[in-house]
Scaffold this motif. Sequence first.
Motif, short mmCIF file in Angstrom:
data_model
loop_
_atom_site.label_atom_id
_atom_site.label_comp_id
_atom_site.label_asym_id
_atom_site.label_seq_id
_atom_site.Cartn_x
_atom_site.Cartn_y
_atom_site.Cartn_z
N LEU A 162 7.77 -8.85 -0.74
CA LEU A 162 7.69 -8.14 -2.01
C LEU A 162 8.35 -6.76 -1.91
O LEU A 162 9.00 -6.29 -2.85
CB LEU A 162 6.23 -7.99 -2.45
CG LEU A 162 5.59 -9.25 -3.05
CD1 LEU A 162 4.09 -9.11 -3.14
CD2 LEU A 162 6.18 -9.53 -4.44
N ARG A 163 8.17 -6.11 -0.76
CA ARG A 163 8.83 -4.81 -0.56
C ARG A 163 10.35 -4.95 -0.56
O ARG A 163 11.07 -4.12 -1.13
CB ARG A 163 8.34 -4.18 0.75
CG ARG A 163 6.91 -3.69 0.71
CD ARG A 163 6.45 -3.21 2.08
NE ARG A 163 7.15 -2.01 2.50
CZ ARG A 163 6.82 -0.76 2.15
NH1 ARG A 163 5.76 -0.55 1.38
NH2 ARG A 163 7.51 0.27 2.58
N LEU B 62 0.89 9.01 5.22
CA LEU B 62 0.49 7.67 4.81
C LEU B 62 -0.41 7.71 3.58
O LEU B 62 -0.36 6.83 2.72
CB LEU B 62 -0.24 6.95 5.94
CG LEU B 62 0.61 6.46 7.11
CD1 LEU B 62 -0.27 6.08 8.30
CD2 LEU B 62 1.48 5.27 6.72
N LEU B 63 -1.22 8.75 3.49
CA LEU B 63 -2.22 8.83 2.42
C LEU B 63 -1.74 9.58 1.19
O LEU B 63 -2.33 9.45 0.12
CB LEU B 63 -3.50 9.48 2.96
CG LEU B 63 -4.24 8.66 4.03
CD1 LEU B 63 -5.28 9.52 4.73
CD2 LEU B 63 -4.90 7.43 3.40
N GLY C 162 -4.34 4.26 5.28
CA GLY C 162 -3.01 4.62 4.80
C GLY C 162 -2.02 3.48 4.90
O GLY C 162 -1.17 3.28 4.02
N TYR C 163 -2.11 2.71 5.99
CA TYR C 163 -1.22 1.56 6.21
C TYR C 163 -1.33 0.58 5.05
O TYR C 163 -0.32 0.17 4.47
CB TYR C 163 -1.62 0.89 7.53
CG TYR C 163 -0.81 -0.32 7.90
CD1 TYR C 163 0.39 -0.21 8.59
CD2 TYR C 163 -1.27 -1.61 7.61
CE1 TYR C 163 1.13 -1.33 8.96
CE2 TYR C 163 -0.54 -2.74 7.97
CZ TYR C 163 0.64 -2.59 8.65
OH TYR C 163 1.37 -3.70 9.01
N TYR C 164 -2.56 0.25 4.67
CA TYR C 164 -2.75 -0.72 3.59
C TYR C 164 -2.49 -0.10 2.23
O TYR C 164 -2.08 -0.80 1.29
CB TYR C 164 -4.14 -1.34 3.66
CG TYR C 164 -4.17 -2.52 4.59
CD1 TYR C 164 -3.70 -3.76 4.18
CD2 TYR C 164 -4.60 -2.39 5.91
CE1 TYR C 164 -3.69 -4.85 5.03
CE2 TYR C 164 -4.59 -3.47 6.77
CZ TYR C 164 -4.13 -4.70 6.33
OH TYR C 164 -4.10 -5.77 7.18
N CYS D 250 0.90 -1.04 -2.07
CA CYS D 250 1.44 -0.24 -3.19
C CYS D 250 0.34 0.33 -4.09
O CYS D 250 0.40 0.24 -5.32
CB CYS D 250 2.41 -1.07 -4.04
SG CYS D 250 3.82 -1.69 -3.11
N ILE D 251 -0.68 0.91 -3.48
CA ILE D 251 -1.75 1.57 -4.23
C ILE D 251 -1.28 2.98 -4.58
O ILE D 251 -0.96 3.78 -3.71
CB ILE D 251 -3.06 1.61 -3.41
CG1 ILE D 251 -3.55 0.17 -3.17
CG2 ILE D 251 -4.13 2.43 -4.12
CD1 ILE D 251 -4.69 0.07 -2.20
#
Length: 381
Positions: A276-277, A140-141, A90-92, A97-98
Motif C-alpha cells: 500500500l505504501r 516516528l511519533l 511510532g512504527y505502527y 498511516c495514522i
Amino acid sequence: MEQFIDGRTEDGDREMAPKEKFSKLLDELKSCSVSEQKEKIEEMNRLFDEMNTEELEHVYTIDMFNKIDQMIKEEKLTMGNAILLLKHIGYYKILKCICRENFFCSSLSRRFREMIIKEDKKKEGNNEKLFINLIECYLLLDNRLSSDLYPICVPCLLKVALKKEEDEKTQKEVEMVLLALTNVGYIPEEMYLNEIKEIIQHHQEHHNLTHLSYHCAWEYLINRLPKNSLEEEMVNELHFAREATKELEELSESVDWKKKEEEMRKTERKTMDIILRWIDSICYYLYSCHLWNEEYAGLISRIVDVLRASRDNHSEICKEYILLFYAITKNRAVKLDVLLKSGAIDAALEEILRPTLNRRMTLEFIFFFSFDFNAVERKGG
C-alpha cells in the motif's frame, strides 16, 4: 485450550480486546520492577501486531502519552523501557498511516524535545545511543520537526541509515531510522538528497536493505520531487519505475491473495502495508514526474497484475488503485500503446462491470476513460 463463544470464555468472562489489554497493561507498568516492565512492554508490543487501524487510533491518545510522561517523571518507568514501547507505537503509527497529532500535544513531546536539545549540547560527551533513540521516537511519533531541530535530528539519523552492513540487527536499525525520516515534514529541499541517493544506489548493488527500508529511501526522494531537479535522475539514473516494478513483484509473490486480511499471517499483513505504501508513492510519482522511458511499461503491467490478484479479498488495495489509475490519466507521459498492452484499460473496464463496486469507485474508474488519448498521440504516444 479455552474456547470462546460470542466473545466470552467458557467460564463466562468476556474476552478482552487488544486495545483494552493494552490500556490495562499500561496502568500496571508503574507498579512493576524494571524487568517486569520490560516483559509487559514486550506483551504490549505484541498487541500492536494484532490491532487493526481503528484499534490503533483508539490507543494513540494524548492521555496515553501524558501517562507515560508522568511515569517517567515519577521514576516509575525507566527511559529505556519507555523508548522500547514508544518506538513500537511510532512504527505502527507510520506503517498504518495514522494521522492523529496527539503526541505533539502531549507533555511527553515537550520532554523529548528538551532532552534532544540537551544531549546535542553535550556534543562529544553525549550518550549517543540515547540521543539516537530519542530522535527516532520523536520523529516516528510526530512529523512537526521545527527548523531548530532538523539540523540536529536529520544528520544524526542519516549517519545510522548510511551503514552498509547486511546483518539483521543493522538492517532493523536502518529500517527504523529511514521510517522516521519519511515522517519528517519540512526539510529544506536541497538538504541530504545525496545521502539518500547513495543509500538507494548501494542497495541496488548489494541488497542490504529490507523491503520497507528501500521503500522509505525512495519515499524521501519522491516527497521532495516537485521542488527539485530530481526527475531525470530518478528516471534515468536511479530507475524508479524498474525498481518499483521489482519491489511490487517480490512483495506480491509473498502474499496469498486468496486469504482475507484477518486470515493472513503477521508477515503477510506487514507485506500488504508495504504494498500500500508503494502504491501511494507510485501515485505521487506519476502525478509529479513527466519524463518517459521504457521502464514505465513494466511498472504499469505489474500494477495491473496486483490489482487483479487483490480485487476479491482486499478492497483497500482496490481503492488505492483507483487513485493510481487517476494518476496515470493525469500523466501525459504514459503512452497509449502501454496502456493497451499492459491491460490497464481492460482492468479498469473489468472494475466498472463488477457488481460489488460502489458508485463512487465506479465513477472514479469511468474518469479513467476521460483520458485525453488524442493529447498523448499528439505528443508522440
